[in-house]
Design an enzyme around this catalytic site. Structure first.
Site, PDB file in Angstrom:
ATOM      1  N   LYS A 179     -12.703 -15.558  -6.078  1.00 57.76           N
ATOM      2  CA  LYS A 179     -13.882 -16.414  -5.943  1.00 57.76           C
ATOM      3  C   LYS A 179     -14.512 -16.658  -7.301  1.00 57.76           C
ATOM      4  O   LYS A 179     -14.947 -17.760  -7.605  1.00 57.76           O
ATOM      5  CB  LYS A 179     -14.898 -15.761  -5.010  1.00 57.76           C
ATOM      6  CG  LYS A 179     -14.515 -15.952  -3.567  1.00 57.76           C
ATOM      7  CD  LYS A 179     -15.693 -15.691  -2.648  1.00 57.76           C
ATOM      8  CE  LYS A 179     -15.222 -15.762  -1.212  1.00 57.76           C
ATOM      9  NZ  LYS A 179     -15.743 -14.717  -0.373  1.00 57.76           N
ATOM     10  N   HIS A 202      -8.054 -17.896   4.231  1.00 57.81           N
ATOM     11  CA  HIS A 202      -7.624 -18.488   2.960  1.00 57.81           C
ATOM     12  C   HIS A 202      -6.099 -18.580   2.896  1.00 57.81           C
ATOM     13  O   HIS A 202      -5.402 -18.255   3.865  1.00 57.81           O
ATOM     14  CB  HIS A 202      -8.215 -17.726   1.780  1.00 57.81           C
ATOM     15  CG  HIS A 202      -7.859 -16.267   1.758  1.00 57.81           C
ATOM     16  ND1 HIS A 202      -6.564 -15.811   1.667  1.00 57.81           N
ATOM     17  CD2 HIS A 202      -8.628 -15.152   1.835  1.00 57.81           C
ATOM     18  CE1 HIS A 202      -6.540 -14.499   1.662  1.00 57.81           C
ATOM     19  NE2 HIS A 202      -7.788 -14.066   1.782  1.00 57.81           N
ATOM     20  N   HIS A 230     -10.752  -4.600  -5.640  1.00 55.00           N
ATOM     21  CA  HIS A 230     -11.969  -5.373  -5.366  1.00 55.00           C
ATOM     22  C   HIS A 230     -12.951  -5.446  -6.531  1.00 55.00           C
ATOM     23  O   HIS A 230     -13.935  -6.169  -6.473  1.00 55.00           O
ATOM     24  CB  HIS A 230     -12.667  -4.835  -4.111  1.00 55.00           C
ATOM     25  CG  HIS A 230     -11.867  -5.114  -2.874  1.00 55.00           C
ATOM     26  ND1 HIS A 230     -10.923  -4.235  -2.394  1.00 55.00           N
ATOM     27  CD2 HIS A 230     -11.824  -6.202  -2.079  1.00 55.00           C
ATOM     28  CE1 HIS A 230     -10.354  -4.760  -1.331  1.00 55.00           C
ATOM     29  NE2 HIS A 230     -10.868  -5.943  -1.112  1.00 55.00           N
ATOM     30  N   CYS A 283     -11.432  -2.327   0.768  1.00 50.08           N
ATOM     31  CA  CYS A 283     -10.127  -1.868   1.270  1.00 50.08           C
ATOM     32  C   CYS A 283     -10.275  -1.128   2.591  1.00 50.08           C
ATOM     33  O   CYS A 283      -9.292  -0.859   3.255  1.00 50.08           O
ATOM     34  CB  CYS A 283      -9.463  -0.907   0.289  1.00 50.08           C
ATOM     35  SG  CYS A 283      -9.009  -1.616  -1.284  1.00 50.08           S
ATOM     36  N   LYS A 286      -4.534 -14.933 -10.634  1.00 50.67           N
ATOM     37  CA  LYS A 286      -4.885 -14.316  -9.372  1.00 50.67           C
ATOM     38  C   LYS A 286      -5.965 -15.155  -8.693  1.00 50.67           C
ATOM     39  O   LYS A 286      -6.847 -15.675  -9.371  1.00 50.67           O
ATOM     40  CB  LYS A 286      -5.415 -12.907  -9.666  1.00 50.67           C
ATOM     41  CG  LYS A 286      -5.186 -11.995  -8.532  1.00 50.67           C
ATOM     42  CD  LYS A 286      -5.590 -10.596  -8.837  1.00 50.67           C
ATOM     43  CE  LYS A 286      -5.880  -9.990  -7.471  1.00 50.67           C
ATOM     44  NZ  LYS A 286      -6.399  -8.688  -7.492  1.00 50.67           N
ATOM     45  N   HIS A 319      -3.868 -15.634   4.105  1.00 46.94           N
ATOM     46  CA  HIS A 319      -3.752 -15.510   5.566  1.00 46.94           C
ATOM     47  C   HIS A 319      -2.776 -16.541   6.110  1.00 46.94           C
ATOM     48  O   HIS A 319      -1.944 -16.251   6.964  1.00 46.94           O
ATOM     49  CB  HIS A 319      -5.112 -15.733   6.240  1.00 46.94           C
ATOM     50  CG  HIS A 319      -6.184 -14.821   5.757  1.00 46.94           C
ATOM     51  ND1 HIS A 319      -7.425 -15.275   5.381  1.00 46.94           N
ATOM     52  CD2 HIS A 319      -6.212 -13.487   5.573  1.00 46.94           C
ATOM     53  CE1 HIS A 319      -8.168 -14.249   5.009  1.00 46.94           C
ATOM     54  NE2 HIS A 319      -7.451 -13.156   5.107  1.00 46.94           N
ATOM     55  N   CYS A 362     -13.883   2.694  -0.687  1.00 53.60           N
ATOM     56  CA  CYS A 362     -13.961   1.270  -1.015  1.00 53.60           C
ATOM     57  C   CYS A 362     -14.098   0.493   0.285  1.00 53.60           C
ATOM     58  O   CYS A 362     -13.198   0.526   1.133  1.00 53.60           O
ATOM     59  CB  CYS A 362     -12.729   0.790  -1.777  1.00 53.60           C
ATOM     60  SG  CYS A 362     -12.720  -1.015  -1.910  1.00 53.60           S
ATOM     61  N   CYS A 389     -13.041   0.047  -7.725  1.00 55.75           N
ATOM     62  CA  CYS A 389     -11.763  -0.195  -7.039  1.00 55.75           C
ATOM     63  C   CYS A 389     -10.968  -1.232  -7.829  1.00 55.75           C
ATOM     64  O   CYS A 389     -11.485  -2.305  -8.135  1.00 55.75           O
ATOM     65  CB  CYS A 389     -12.018  -0.694  -5.619  1.00 55.75           C
ATOM     66  SG  CYS A 389     -10.538  -1.427  -4.894  1.00 55.75           S
TER      67      CYS A 389
END
Ligand code: MSP
Length: 639
Positions: free
Chosen positions: A299, A19, A148, A130, A296, A22, A127, A145
């Protein structure tokens, strides 16, 4: 060894498609690698994929495939994206490769022999997102978390520990001696603070019956090496460790990472290396996160940016350019339709692309496509030469410090100068008046300027600038940055063709940047219902401090918020987001003493993390910040 440069990106998890995040780190590394090659350094650029661990194992289970199959599929997608984005890496490492596996065992065995690894039990919350154990303090209610937003798994098992606690002092000493080890500086302060509070030993293996997808520990085959230990070792194995050839590149000059994984790189990794007796990397640079239209990326919000689509819609080089044009590398960025449209159409098409076409078209129209021998012009164009020297110095300096947006600002000064130069010297009139010699000088200066511009822009937009140099200007090779000078083209010189280097984009092309409607600012304004009596001890829980506003910044899209930098007498000033924009101008705030709730839990507002709250009074009509009426030092306690 001064002339080598070894740069790395994180290696990416293969549980999903690549994404924007990256792409961002990897393009940054590519820019740095290309820039260093232009400085005539020997460069090694490493990227790759992180393929072991529970996260991959579980994703594969859910999909009903073997983890290796999942890894193969997604590693190929990463490679495909890097090809598309023109990433000039020297090696793409995969942690499932045999040489990497051997390297992990080797280094772990060294730590073991050093006495830094011991057996024990672990009990706690893990988690999987992570790939990290979390303390109660780090988790949200219900053991969720905060990154996440998923409930952690409770784990109790046998494990091997790494004696991280032993390295707190040596790390602090190392930080002291290497003040540039972590950049930006405020992140380095966070790292130091974390280590100063003392380090706990960390679990570095997982029982094989739970996490079977990974490397067996060399000293106990029933345990799998912790995926972060495995992954971090890629920086060594990628250049040949433990074979002696790794010394050609090691220590790494620059690890580029996102701010979320800084602790692994600036605390754990150096400790592992100290234990194994290896040199430490020279620098870890933590960049910020991308938001999309102020939100942020997630998805569930449906605002994920697929780099493949972005490239299809706006082109590779414009995509690379916009990511580095505005946002200081290190801070969070906000990708908006408006900024992308302005930067591409306003700057790339109108200012830069148009400049190339205009100049080359004139050489064709007035001189049959050929720049001809001309008298000494350097004196007449002293301004251009002066500007070139100044821009080159600043550009190199900014690029060395990874201040890409500043480097681009410098380069744009050159483009602006050239546009103005043509408007002022008016080649069309020189042509009409038959002033051939002058005309030739003006066009030679313009082409020389474009040649230089192509060099400076090359790390950001390699394909386009290669075309600009070769096809448009008809210059064979790039020159290294230190030998680059104006007026180096031997005359006569035939220029190339008029080419449209950039395509104008439309609103429609930007549909992939989704706007999300959320009422974050509104939520901030909610008032508590009724007021209860509290004990004095409740009041004492608040840490109220006097602070001084150092800087005031607007937050894109925020109607009411300012981002403030407030000095509370601490080592570094704090970022505080305050809803006071309707009431104060920035200049009224700078230097103002304010009262701050200093122990509020940090909170993200419009994508900016706020570490405190200003006190203010309001009667519904009038609004006033609380301040002090006599001088007191910043950080003074309010009670
Ligand atoms: N596998 C580990 C890294 C191991 S390195 C020895 C990992 N992988 S990752 O695939 O989850 O993420 C890698 C990088 O992507 C991190 O540097 C992270 O900061 C970055 N990004 C993820 N989302 C991002 C944004 N929205 N914006 C910018 N970068 C972000 O962590």
């Amino acid at each position: 060894m001064g002339d080598k440069f070894y740069v790395t990106t994180p290696i990416y998890y293969v549980n999903g498609e690549p994404h924007l995040g990256h792409a961002y780190t990897t393009i940054a590394a590519d820019i740095v690698a290309r820039f260093n090659r232009m400085k005539k350094r020997r460069v090694f650029f490493l990227t790759g994929t992180d393929e072991h661990g529970l996260k991959i194992q579980q994703t594969a289970e859910k999909l009903g495939v073997h983890p290796k199959e999942l890894a193969d599929k997604n590693a190929a997608r990463f490679k495909e994206l890097w090809r598309l984005l023109n990433i000039s890496y020297d090696r793409f490492i995969r942690t499932t490769e045999p040489d990497h596996i051997e390297a992990v065992k080797h280094i772990l065995q060294r730590c073991y022999e050093r006495g830094d690894i011991y057996k024990g039990y672990y009990e706690g919350w893990y988690c999987v997102g992570c790939e990290e154990f979390k303390t109660e303090k780090e988790l949200e209610e219900g053991h969720v978390c905060p990154i996440h937003k998923k409930k952690c798994e409770y784990v109790k098992e046998e494990t091997y520990y790494f004696r991280l606690s032993k390295y707190a002092e040596p790390l602090l000493e190392f930080y002291e001696k290497n003040p540039d080890f972590v950049k930006p500086e405020y992140r380095f302060n966070e790292v130091k603070e974390f280590v100063r509070q003392g380090l706990k030993d960390i679990s570095i293996t997982r029982p094989r019956n739970r996490v079977w997808w990974g490397i067996p520990a060399p000293f106990d085959e029933s345990q799998t090496v912790y995926v972060w230990f495995d992954a971090l070792t890629n920086y060594l194995s990628g250049v040949g460790y433990p074979k002696p050839e790794y010394r050609r590149w090691w220590p790494a000059d620059l690890h580029l990472v996102g701010k979320d994984i800084l602790r692994f790189h600036a605390v754990y990794w150096p400790a592992f290396l100290m234990s194994a007796g290896e040199e430490l990397p020279k620098q870890v640079f933590a960049h910020g996160w991308w938001l999309v239209e102020g939100h942020k990326i997630s998805k569930s919000l449906g605002n994920v940016i697929d780099p493949f689509v972005a490239v299809e819609k706006i082109g590779v080089d414009p995509f690379r350019y916009v990511l580095f044009r505005d946002t200081p590398f290190g801070e969070d960025g906000n990708l908006t339709r408006e900024s992308v449209l302005n930067r591409i159409n306003g700057e790339l098409v109108n200012e830069i692309g148009n400049l190339y076409s205009r100049v080359v078209a004139m050489v064709h129209k007035y001189q049959g496509g050929v720049l001809r021998p001309t008298v000494d012009f350097s004196a007449q164009n002293a301004e251009f030469i002066r500007l070139f020297r100044q821009v080159r110095r600043a550009y190199i300096e900014e690029m060395n410090r990874l201040r890409f947006h500043k480097a681009l600002e410098e380069v744009l000064k050159l483009a602006e100068f050239l546009n103005r130069f043509i408007d002022q010297t008016k080649p069309w009139e020189l042509h009409k008046e038959g002033k051939t010699l002058e005309l030739n000088q003006v066009l030679y200066t313009a082409v020389s300027g474009l040649r230089i511009l192509s060099h400076f822009l090359y790390p950001f937009m390699p394909t386009t600038m290669e075309r600009a140099l070769k096809e448009v200007l008809n210059v064979e090779e790039f020159t290294d940055l230190f030998s680059l000078e104006p007026y180096q083209l031997p005359l006569p010189h035939r220029v190339g063709q008029k080419v449209n280097l950039f395509r104008r984009i439309t609103e429609k092309d930007l549909d992939f940047i989704k706007k999300v409607e959320r009422k974050e600012e509104e939520r901030m304004e909610q008032k508590p219902e009724g007021v209860k009596l509290v004990d004095f001890s409740d009041f004492q829980k608040l840490d109220l401090r006097v602070g001084e506003v150092l800087e005031v910044e607007e937050i894109p899209k925020a109607q009411k918020l300012y981002k403030l930098l407030v000095d509370l007498g601490e080592e570094s000033p704090r970022t505080i987001v305050a809803g006071i924009k309707p009431y104060y101008k920035p200049e009224e705030l700078k230097g103002k003493k304010v009262v701050v709730v200093a122990n509020l839990k940090p909170k993200k507002l419009m994508g900016v993390e706020s570490r405190g709250m200003l006190l203010a009074a309001s009667d519904g009509e009038n609004f006033s910040l609380l301040t002090v009426d006599r001088p007191v030092k910043n950080g003074a306690r309010v009670s």
